[in-house]
Design a protein around this motif. Structure first.
Motif, PDB file in Angstrom:
ATOM      1  N   LEU A 135       0.804  -1.230  -0.057  1.00  0.00           N
ATOM      2  CA  LEU A 135      -0.041   0.053   0.056  1.00  0.00           C
ATOM      3  C   LEU A 135       0.909   1.255   0.071  1.00  0.00           C
ATOM      4  O   LEU A 135       0.713   2.256  -0.609  1.00  0.00           O
ATOM      5  CB  LEU A 135      -1.000  -0.096   1.089  1.00  0.00           C
ATOM      6  N   LYS A 136       1.944   1.245   0.715  1.00  0.00           N
ATOM      7  CA  LYS A 136       2.870   2.453   0.886  1.00  0.00           C
ATOM      8  C   LYS A 136       3.463   2.685  -0.363  1.00  0.00           C
ATOM      9  O   LYS A 136       3.403   4.040  -0.804  1.00  0.00           O
ATOM     10  CB  LYS A 136       3.808   1.927   1.856  1.00  0.00           C
ATOM     11  N   HIS A 137       3.749   1.567  -1.146  1.00  0.00           N
ATOM     12  CA  HIS A 137       4.730   1.901  -2.439  1.00  0.00           C
ATOM     13  C   HIS A 137       3.436   2.296  -3.649  1.00  0.00           C
ATOM     14  O   HIS A 137       3.772   3.307  -4.223  1.00  0.00           O
ATOM     15  CB  HIS A 137       5.232   0.657  -3.031  1.00  0.00           C
ATOM     16  N   ALA A 190      -9.146   0.931   1.777  1.00  0.00           N
ATOM     17  CA  ALA A 190      -8.019   0.334   2.313  1.00  0.00           C
ATOM     18  C   ALA A 190      -8.533   0.243   3.871  1.00  0.00           C
ATOM     19  O   ALA A 190      -9.013   0.936   4.471  1.00  0.00           O
ATOM     20  CB  ALA A 190      -6.692   1.379   2.266  1.00  0.00           C
ATOM     21  N   VAL A 191      -7.888  -0.863   4.444  1.00  0.00           N
ATOM     22  CA  VAL A 191      -8.395  -1.645   5.607  1.00  0.00           C
ATOM     23  C   VAL A 191      -7.131  -1.934   6.546  1.00  0.00           C
ATOM     24  O   VAL A 191      -6.170  -2.400   6.088  1.00  0.00           O
ATOM     25  CB  VAL A 191      -9.424  -2.645   5.680  1.00  0.00           C
ATOM     26  N   ALA A 192      -7.497  -1.896   7.610  1.00  0.00           N
ATOM     27  CA  ALA A 192      -6.423  -2.371   8.696  1.00  0.00           C
ATOM     28  C   ALA A 192      -6.960  -2.746  10.045  1.00  0.00           C
ATOM     29  O   ALA A 192      -8.049  -2.197  10.514  1.00  0.00           O
ATOM     30  CB  ALA A 192      -5.280  -1.256   9.177  1.00  0.00           C
ATOM     31  N   ALA A 217      -5.859   9.186   5.388  1.00  0.00           N
ATOM     32  CA  ALA A 217      -7.216   9.381   5.012  1.00  0.00           C
ATOM     33  C   ALA A 217      -7.829   8.436   4.317  1.00  0.00           C
ATOM     34  O   ALA A 217      -8.888   8.200   4.120  1.00  0.00           O
ATOM     35  CB  ALA A 217      -6.983  10.679   3.839  1.00  0.00           C
ATOM     36  N   LEU A 218      -6.848   7.211   4.102  1.00  0.00           N
ATOM     37  CA  LEU A 218      -7.253   6.114   3.475  1.00  0.00           C
ATOM     38  C   LEU A 218      -7.930   5.020   4.278  1.00  0.00           C
ATOM     39  O   LEU A 218      -8.855   4.309   3.937  1.00  0.00           O
ATOM     40  CB  LEU A 218      -6.180   5.571   2.395  1.00  0.00           C
ATOM     41  N   LEU A 219      -7.307   4.726   5.351  1.00  0.00           N
ATOM     42  CA  LEU A 219      -7.421   3.498   6.053  1.00  0.00           C
ATOM     43  C   LEU A 219      -8.450   3.693   6.885  1.00  0.00           C
ATOM     44  O   LEU A 219      -8.835   4.650   7.647  1.00  0.00           O
ATOM     45  CB  LEU A 219      -6.036   3.307   7.109  1.00  0.00           C
ATOM     46  N   VAL A 233      -2.914  -5.343   6.841  1.00  0.00           N
ATOM     47  CA  VAL A 233      -3.192  -4.159   6.271  1.00  0.00           C
ATOM     48  C   VAL A 233      -3.557  -4.624   4.632  1.00  0.00           C
ATOM     49  O   VAL A 233      -2.602  -5.381   4.342  1.00  0.00           O
ATOM     50  CB  VAL A 233      -2.232  -2.914   6.000  1.00  0.00           C
ATOM     51  N   ALA A 234      -4.409  -4.061   4.018  1.00  0.00           N
ATOM     52  CA  ALA A 234      -4.782  -4.617   2.688  1.00  0.00           C
ATOM     53  C   ALA A 234      -5.592  -3.328   2.142  1.00  0.00           C
ATOM     54  O   ALA A 234      -6.215  -2.695   2.680  1.00  0.00           O
ATOM     55  CB  ALA A 234      -5.531  -5.751   2.580  1.00  0.00           C
ATOM     56  N   ALA A 235      -5.444  -3.264   0.800  1.00  0.00           N
ATOM     57  CA  ALA A 235      -6.186  -2.307  -0.129  1.00  0.00           C
ATOM     58  C   ALA A 235      -6.606  -2.867  -1.411  1.00  0.00           C
ATOM     59  O   ALA A 235      -6.067  -3.722  -1.940  1.00  0.00           O
ATOM     60  CB  ALA A 235      -5.204  -1.017  -0.189  1.00  0.00           C
ATOM     61  N   LEU A 236      -7.350  -2.076  -2.174  1.00  0.00           N
ATOM     62  CA  LEU A 236      -7.831  -2.513  -3.536  1.00  0.00           C
ATOM     63  C   LEU A 236      -7.232  -1.053  -4.319  1.00  0.00           C
ATOM     64  O   LEU A 236      -7.404  -0.088  -4.036  1.00  0.00           O
ATOM     65  CB  LEU A 236      -9.270  -2.794  -3.728  1.00  0.00           C
ATOM     66  N   ALA A 237      -6.575  -1.149  -5.494  1.00  0.00           N
ATOM     67  CA  ALA A 237      -6.189  -0.023  -6.115  1.00  0.00           C
ATOM     68  C   ALA A 237      -6.595  -0.283  -7.808  1.00  0.00           C
ATOM     69  O   ALA A 237      -6.919  -1.490  -8.106  1.00  0.00           O
ATOM     70  CB  ALA A 237      -4.631  -0.266  -6.278  1.00  0.00           C
ATOM     71  N   VAL A 238      -6.894   0.693  -8.446  1.00  0.00           N
ATOM     72  CA  VAL A 238      -7.128   0.996  -9.732  1.00  0.00           C
ATOM     73  C   VAL A 238      -6.129   0.538 -10.624  1.00  0.00           C
ATOM     74  O   VAL A 238      -5.073   0.996 -10.544  1.00  0.00           O
ATOM     75  CB  VAL A 238      -7.764   2.208 -10.148  1.00  0.00           C
TER      76      VAL A 238
END
Length: 275
Positions: free
Chosen positions: A48-50, A61-63, A86-88, A108-113
């Motif tokens: 997620l950071k990168h 994005a979740v944690a 702002a995202l998590l 931690v996990a997220a979805l990106a376009v």
């Protein structure tokens, strides 16, 4: 069925997402499930950071522990700390584990376009280039492909192209690349559709790389872990190039071979462009 509390926005179902504060938007688990089929999974804090650092669009994005994730950002990535804040959204452990194939130690996990394919192909085809394109010819190992993408991003390569059936945006590849797909261009193409430029293919029978200077517009091609270069790619190659290797040592790991080759490129003219 979930029954969100109207005052807190927190779902009473333990498997559902938990907003950290009122007004943070829709339930993240619902949003995740709506987007999962068409999005890139960012598995873990570093992915997620990168992704955020290199401009990815991250709709959810979740944690499990939001405070811990932000503390990690304070320590390791202060440049994106505010963006992550702002995202998590904090969710229960049950909700988190329901969303990912296997839990990451950072929870931690997220979805990106996924980036535009047309834009990616345009970047690969554009000449002159200031850095090579890495070509993985019919790779088989998802983790190796991810490691190569991480290397390519670190060296500032123009991109990584795979041929064959392996999906370079598979979640395991993205995990292995630590989200650095967003720091370079990653596409899958047929050999006939490779970008323009002189193709240097790594092969034990080739010229010793130590006597060559690799141009910035080169395609640097590496065969699969088991069978080496395909006939199609070998026929397309302008030059075969060999890495130095002690006799009776059968081969290097794919990522090691890419690292050695990119380092040779950087040390013979490309280093000034690697930031």
């Amino acid at each position: 069925m979930t029954d969100p509390d109207s005052e807190t926005g927190r779902a009473t179902d333990p498997g559902a997402g938990r907003a950290t504060a009122p007004g943070t938007g829709p339930d993240p688990v619902t949003a995740w499930r709506a987007l999962a089929g068409t999005s890139v999974l960012l598995d873990g804090f570093h992915a997620l950071k990168h992704a955020v650092r290199f401009g990815a669009e991250v709709p959810v994005a979740v944690a499990c522990d939001r405070a811990a994730a932000l503390a990690l950002a304070d320590e390791l990535a202060p440049d994106v700390r505010d963006a992550l804040d702002a995202l998590l959204t904090e969710v229960s452990e049950a909700a988190y584990t329901s969303l990912v194939p296997r839990p990451h130690p950072t929870a931690v996990a997220a979805l990106a376009v996924r980036p535009s394919r047309a834009a990616g192909l345009g970047r690969l085809a554009r000449l002159p280039r200031t850095a090579p394109v890495v070509v993985l010819d019919n790779p088989r190992n998802l983790g190796n492909a991810g490691a190569v993408i991480r290397l390519a991003a670190g060296f500032g390569a123009t991109g990584v192209v795979t041929t064959g059936t392996l999906d370079p945006w598979h979640p395991t590849v993205v995990r292995g690349g630590a989200g650095l797909h967003f720091a370079t261009t990653v596409e899958r193409l047929a050999v006939d559709d490779l970008p323009p430029g002189p193709l240097f293919a790594l092969d034990p029978e080739g010229e010793d790389i130590r006597g060559l200077e690799l141009p910035d517009d080169a395609l640097l091609a590496f065969g699969s872990e088991r069978s080496g270069l395909s006939h199609e790619l070998r026929a397309r190659a302008d030059r075969l190039v060999a890495l130095p290797m002690r006799p009776q040592v059968s081969s290097y790991n794919l990522a090691t071979s890419v690292a050695m080759t990119l380092y040779h490129w950087s040390a013979t003219g490309g280093a000034a462009r690697v930031h």
